[in-house]
Design a protein around this motif. Structure first.
Motif, mmCIF file in Angstrom:
data_model
loop_
_atom_site.group_PDB
_atom_site.id
_atom_site.type_symbol
_atom_site.label_atom_id
_atom_site.label_comp_id
_atom_site.label_asym_id
_atom_site.label_seq_id
_atom_site.Cartn_x
_atom_site.Cartn_y
_atom_site.Cartn_z
ATOM 1 N N PRO A 49 14.053 29.206 -81.921
ATOM 2 C CA PRO A 49 15.464 30.480 -82.596
ATOM 3 C C PRO A 49 14.930 31.616 -82.917
ATOM 4 O O PRO A 49 13.886 32.152 -82.762
ATOM 5 C CB PRO A 49 15.120 29.460 -84.062
ATOM 6 N N ASP A 50 15.949 32.345 -82.650
ATOM 7 C CA ASP A 50 15.439 33.868 -82.640
ATOM 8 C C ASP A 50 16.991 34.685 -82.960
ATOM 9 O O ASP A 50 17.962 34.860 -82.160
ATOM 10 C CB ASP A 50 15.357 34.230 -81.328
ATOM 11 N N GLY A 82 19.588 27.490 -83.800
ATOM 12 C CA GLY A 82 19.507 26.420 -84.762
ATOM 13 C C GLY A 82 19.340 24.992 -83.331
ATOM 14 O O GLY A 82 18.319 23.782 -84.316
ATOM 15 N N ALA A 83 19.943 24.651 -82.481
ATOM 16 C CA ALA A 83 20.137 22.993 -82.443
ATOM 17 C C ALA A 83 19.009 22.811 -81.364
ATOM 18 O O ALA A 83 18.650 21.516 -81.386
ATOM 19 C CB ALA A 83 20.924 23.021 -80.870
ATOM 20 N N CYS A 98 18.545 24.749 -90.947
ATOM 21 C CA CYS A 98 19.061 23.512 -90.724
ATOM 22 C C CYS A 98 20.422 23.917 -89.667
ATOM 23 O O CYS A 98 20.591 25.587 -90.054
ATOM 24 C CB CYS A 98 19.416 23.136 -91.732
ATOM 25 N N GLY A 99 20.688 23.171 -89.759
ATOM 26 C CA GLY A 99 22.523 23.186 -89.143
ATOM 27 C C GLY A 99 23.330 23.019 -89.761
ATOM 28 O O GLY A 99 23.230 22.142 -91.381
ATOM 29 N N THR A 100 25.143 23.593 -89.866
ATOM 30 C CA THR A 100 25.710 22.858 -90.806
ATOM 31 C C THR A 100 25.553 21.567 -91.119
ATOM 32 O O THR A 100 26.347 21.178 -92.239
ATOM 33 C CB THR A 100 27.347 24.007 -90.614
ATOM 34 N N TRP A 135 25.172 25.018 -77.497
ATOM 35 C CA TRP A 135 25.962 24.982 -78.655
ATOM 36 C C TRP A 135 25.590 26.173 -79.395
ATOM 37 O O TRP A 135 25.405 27.340 -78.512
ATOM 38 C CB TRP A 135 24.821 24.184 -79.667
ATOM 39 N N ASP A 136 26.723 26.261 -80.072
ATOM 40 C CA ASP A 136 26.993 27.719 -81.200
ATOM 41 C C ASP A 136 25.725 27.804 -82.166
ATOM 42 O O ASP A 136 24.522 26.457 -82.054
ATOM 43 C CB ASP A 136 28.298 27.754 -81.430
ATOM 44 N N GLY A 137 25.589 28.763 -82.469
ATOM 45 C CA GLY A 137 24.617 29.499 -84.002
ATOM 46 C C GLY A 137 24.250 28.517 -84.707
ATOM 47 O O GLY A 137 23.029 27.971 -84.895
#
Length: 461
Positions: free
Chosen positions: A214-215, A191-192, A82-84, A249-251
């Motif tokens: 995602p990688d 993850g976006a 997931c994302g934060t 986006w960031d990670g």
């Protein structure tokens, strides 16, 4: 007979706002277990929600955190990759059966290199750690406390919040106002992409997807759109595809970044101004919170829209505290953290692009037009970082150099100097021997260059 001393554990991964460090020397499964245990005990928690980002080390660290939580006698609900922002949501919203959570943990190192990881933590209601439950107390527990398993261990289970969260996100906009925009999206192998895919059937947009899967090896480099070298691919794709805008986006996608229809990166400072306009249209007269690095434009926008502006020290815990005190509808940092009252005052990397695409559609104007007047009226520097041996000495030198010339001096967060036609904020990094400079002027790009060069000369000589 006295018990043997409790062994101490390294806690160098504890930073100013979260836990972050190199795996495995600074953060490993032993430390993660102790953080899970210590966090549950610190909160006196019964139920905690846990998720993780796409890093290769995240699943094992997550399992260790969950085992520590359960060993403390607390239940753990695992929501998976997931994302934060999804941890924030689950923590404040609870599940569909009415279960409430006493806090949440997201295993993530955001935009740090692939061999790093970390943990972001919140209390009930997705509130930041503070008071009796702050990060320093958790750090002390992790370092020194004896951690004996509870007589009755907690249980662990999985729960899928995706549909519930999708519904929440779509409530932020009126889909009837949306035009069929063409949008380049660059997840940076973070993850976006998952959120984009989930919302895509609900939106009339055409998405051109870059680095979408995602990688955790980050084959294109760390997902940090603030780095100049990471912007070119998105900018080029916007131009080649004749897109209406680009988003990156960031990670852990708690920050999103924008490119206009000409492929030009839009500084986060002006995105703060744009979102302030949008939120004040939806909530007239509300308060808007901003950080002290750059703010002339934000204050001008807020005043023109009939709102009130409030300044906060940089950092999510400070922004959220001021927002709660002022009941502010929105808070923005030029670093692309955007906070929303109706998202438990937390930062979110999806709500901004939903709001901005709705606004673009309703105004039927390109993004470049919507930010052009702000950019002209208050040109600014990108944040400039300089490594120095003695940051305090350099700050003292700069203050003495301009003494008596400034119209105002601020010390809320670093050193702020304001003059008739320009201002600067200089602050120390929380984790490195760096000075961070941000300058802005009143409609004078030449003055911006002149003062930037002068300040850099003071720092470097």
């Amino acid at each position: 007979m006295s018990q043997p001393p409790v062994p101490t554990f390294p806690v160098t991964a504890f930073k100013a706002y979260d836990v972050r460090g190199r795996v495995p020397d600074e953060l490993n499964e032993t430390i993660a277990w102790r953080i899970g245990y210590g966090f549950a005990r610190l909160l006196g928690a019964h139920n905690l929600v846990v998720g993780h980002d796409i890093r290769l080390s995240s699943p094992a660290l997550t399992e260790a955190v969950i085992n520590g939580i359960c060993a403390a006698g607390c239940n753990a609900v695992h929501i998976g990759q997931c994302g934060t922002e999804e941890i924030y949501f689950a923590t404040f919203a609870g599940d569909n059966a009415g279960k409430r959570f006493d806090g949440g943990l997201c295993i993530t190192a955001s935009h740090n290199p692939a061999d790093y990881n970390g943990i972001k933590l919140v209390q009930a209601g997705a509130a930041p750690l503070a008071g009796d439950c702050d990060l320093d107390k958790l750090k002390a527990l992790v370092a020194d406390a004896e951690m004996l398993p509870a007589a009755t261990p907690g249980t662990a289970c999985h729960c899928d919040f995706k549909a519930q969260y999708n519904t929440h996100l779509m409530q932020w906009i009126d889909t009837n106002r949306l035009r069929p925009l063409r949008i380049v999206v660059n997840a940076g192998n973070g993850g976006a992409g998952n959120i984009v895919d989930r919302l895509e059937p609900l939106l009339p947009f055409e998405f051109i997807k870059l680095n979408h899967q995602p990688d955790g090896r980050f084959p294109k480099g760390v997902p940090n759109p603030l780095l100049l070298e990471n912007r070119e691919e998105t900018a080029r794709a916007v131009i080649q595809n004749k897109a209406d805008l680009g988003i990156a986006w960031d990670g852990d996608f708690d920050r999103c970044f924008f490119f206009d229809e000409q492929g030009r990166f839009v500084d986060g400072y002006y995105v703060v101004g744009l979102l302030a306009q949008i939120l004040l249209q939806k909530t007239p007269g509300a308060a808007i919170v901003h950080d002290p690095r750059l703010y002339w434009n934000t204050r001008a926008v807020v005043e023109a829209a009939g709102g009130t502006s409030r300044v906060s020290k940089t950092g999510h815990a400070f922004i959220k505290q001021v927002m709660r005190a002022e009941d502010a509808v929105y808070g923005g940092e030029m670093s692309a953290h955007h906070y929303f009252r109706d998202f438990a005052y937390c930062d979110n990397g999806t709500i901004p692009w939903l709001l901005i695409t709705e606004y673009l559609s309703a105004r039927n104007q390109p993004l470049s037009t919507l930010v052009a007047e702000m950019q002209r009226a208050f040109p600014c520097s990108d944040e400039i970082n300089r490594s120095v041996d003695d940051p305090d000495a350099i700050l003292h030198k700069i203050r003495n150099h301009f003494d008596g010339q400034q119209t105002a001096t601020e010390t809320l967060d670093g050193l702020g100097l304001e003059f008739d036609h320009w201002r600067v904020n200089i602050r120390q990094s929380n984790t490195e021997p760096l000075l961070r400079l941000n300058l802005e002027t009143r409609a004078d790009s030449c003055l911006l260059r002149e003062k930037t060069e002068a300040l850099l000369a003071l720092i470097e000589h």
